[in-house]
Design a protein around this motif. Structure first.
Motif, short mmCIF file in Angstrom:
data_model
loop_
_atom_site.label_atom_id
_atom_site.label_comp_id
_atom_site.label_asym_id
_atom_site.label_seq_id
_atom_site.Cartn_x
_atom_site.Cartn_y
_atom_site.Cartn_z
N UNK A 189 5.25 5.73 -9.84
CA UNK A 189 4.60 6.85 -10.55
C UNK A 189 4.82 8.17 -9.84
N UNK A 190 5.40 8.12 -8.63
CA UNK A 190 5.61 9.33 -7.86
C UNK A 190 4.38 9.77 -7.08
N UNK A 191 3.37 8.91 -6.97
CA UNK A 191 2.14 9.23 -6.25
C UNK A 191 2.27 8.76 -4.80
N UNK A 192 2.93 9.55 -3.99
CA UNK A 192 3.20 9.13 -2.61
C UNK A 192 1.92 9.03 -1.80
N UNK A 193 1.03 9.99 -1.95
CA UNK A 193 -0.22 9.97 -1.19
C UNK A 193 -1.04 8.72 -1.52
N UNK A 194 -1.15 8.42 -2.81
CA UNK A 194 -1.89 7.22 -3.23
C UNK A 194 -1.23 5.96 -2.67
N UNK A 195 0.11 5.96 -2.63
CA UNK A 195 0.83 4.80 -2.09
C UNK A 195 0.55 4.63 -0.61
N UNK A 196 0.48 5.74 0.12
CA UNK A 196 0.20 5.67 1.56
C UNK A 196 -1.20 5.11 1.80
N UNK A 197 -2.17 5.59 1.05
CA UNK A 197 -3.53 5.09 1.22
C UNK A 197 -3.68 3.65 0.75
N UNK A 198 -2.79 3.20 -0.14
CA UNK A 198 -2.86 1.82 -0.62
C UNK A 198 -2.51 0.81 0.46
N UNK A 199 -1.99 1.29 1.59
CA UNK A 199 -1.76 0.40 2.74
C UNK A 199 -3.09 -0.24 3.17
N UNK A 200 -4.19 0.48 2.97
CA UNK A 200 -5.49 -0.08 3.32
C UNK A 200 -5.83 -1.30 2.48
N UNK A 201 -5.26 -1.38 1.25
CA UNK A 201 -5.49 -2.55 0.41
C UNK A 201 -4.87 -3.79 1.03
N UNK A 202 -3.70 -3.62 1.62
CA UNK A 202 -3.02 -4.75 2.24
C UNK A 202 -3.83 -5.27 3.41
#
Length: 312
Positions: A189-202
């Motif tokens: 989706x091009x949401x780099x910031x959201x992708x970076x914070x999604x590391x917390x999900x892992x």
């Protein structure tokens, strides 16, 4: 005599089939079951050496075609799968009754070659189909939380209900996969910031998953809430550096207002205020998320649990 024997064998097979379904719903491997049964025996006062049960003994209890079944061992297995004392007692009685019905049968020959599972498990008891469906459901639940949160002031997160649910039902790697899928989707989706914070999900998926499966912290709601509080500490320790160093201290969310409020009231540095706000909100968020996921997991397990047979 033959009729009684056949009836007893059929009832034993029915019970084993139900036991397989229960294990499949819990997603627990034979090795993990053996470890849990051993732990239960030690907690009951048994000598650690004598309490140890091989995983092959556990897997043998799930083999169809048996004429005899150890009621005590089945009760221990059911307890290790998280059933309450009443259900454990019912299982013990049902197994004893089934074995008694076929007690006139000839002694069962010992088979050393284990019967293969059906279907082939993908991850400690879950079929590939169920595992994929569970991960997809987890991603959708997380997405729902990310949609609802802005409507509530964009202060909390509510984006890990799916991760916690998958951790309980599918284990750590399935829960971590939810986070990985989320990262990929955000990048697409091009949401780099959201992708970076999604590391917390892992990381949250791994902590929730190992806590639930290896340490049995999903056995009761208080235990799982305590585990969720620890998840909050782990995720906050990752999110705070991302906020400070990657985003320069601003998240463009409701958390920024709370950060400024803390600075105005206490005079602490921006980094300290961010840590305080993130840790506090994360703690509240993860406990609420954990409670929701635990409740949903209970409903799912009840839906998957085989109905008791009349007259059993």
């Amino acid at each position: 005599m033959g009729g009684s024997s056949d009836t007893g064998a059929a009832r034993v097979d029915e019970l084993i089939s139900e036991l397989r379904m229960l294990r499949d719903a819990r997603g627990v491997s034979y090795r993990e079951l053996a470890a849990r049964v051993t732990e239960q025996r030690i907690d009951a006062g048994a000598n650690p050496a004598a309490a140890r049960v091989p995983h092959t003994t556990i897997s043998d209890a799930f083999r169809l075609g048996r004429r005899r079944l150890n009621a005590g061992l089945v009760a221990e297995i059911v307890e290790a799968l998280g059933e309450d004392p009443a259900a454990v007692a019912l299982w013990r009685a049902r197994v004893a009754a089934a074995v008694a019905a076929g007690s006139s049968a000839a002694p069962e020959p010992r088979l050393e070659t284990p019967t293969p599972e059906q279907p082939v498990p993908a991850s400690d008891g879950l079929s590939w189909g169920r595992l994929v469906a569970l991960i997809v459901a987890g991603v959708l639940l997380n997405s729902t939380g990310k949609f609802v949160n802005p409507l509530l002031g964009d202060v909390f997160f509510f984006d890990m209900v799916g991760t916690a649910l998958v951790a309980i039902l599918g284990g750590p790697w399935a829960a971590a996969a939810v986070g990985v899928v989320f990262i990929v989707v955000e990048l697409l989706k091009g949401q780099v910031v959201a992708a970076v914070f999604s590391v917390t999900m892992v990381s949250a998926g791994l902590v929730w998953g190992f806590g639930a499966t290896r340490f049995r912290l999903a056995a009761t709601l208080p235990r799982f809430l305590a585990l969720s509080a620890f998840v909050a500490v782990v995720t906050s320790s990752i999110a705070v550096p991302i906020t400070v160093f990657y985003l320069g201290g601003s998240t463009d969310r409701g958390l920024d207002g709370l950060r400024d409020l803390v600075i105005g009231m206490t005079g602490v540095h921006t980094e300290v205020a961010i840590s305080i706000v993130n840790a506090t909100i994360s703690l509240i968020d993860k406990v609420i998320v954990g409670a929701i996921a635990y409740g949903v997991a209970v409903l799912v397990r009840r839906a998957l649990r085989p109905a008791p047979r009349l007259g059993a």
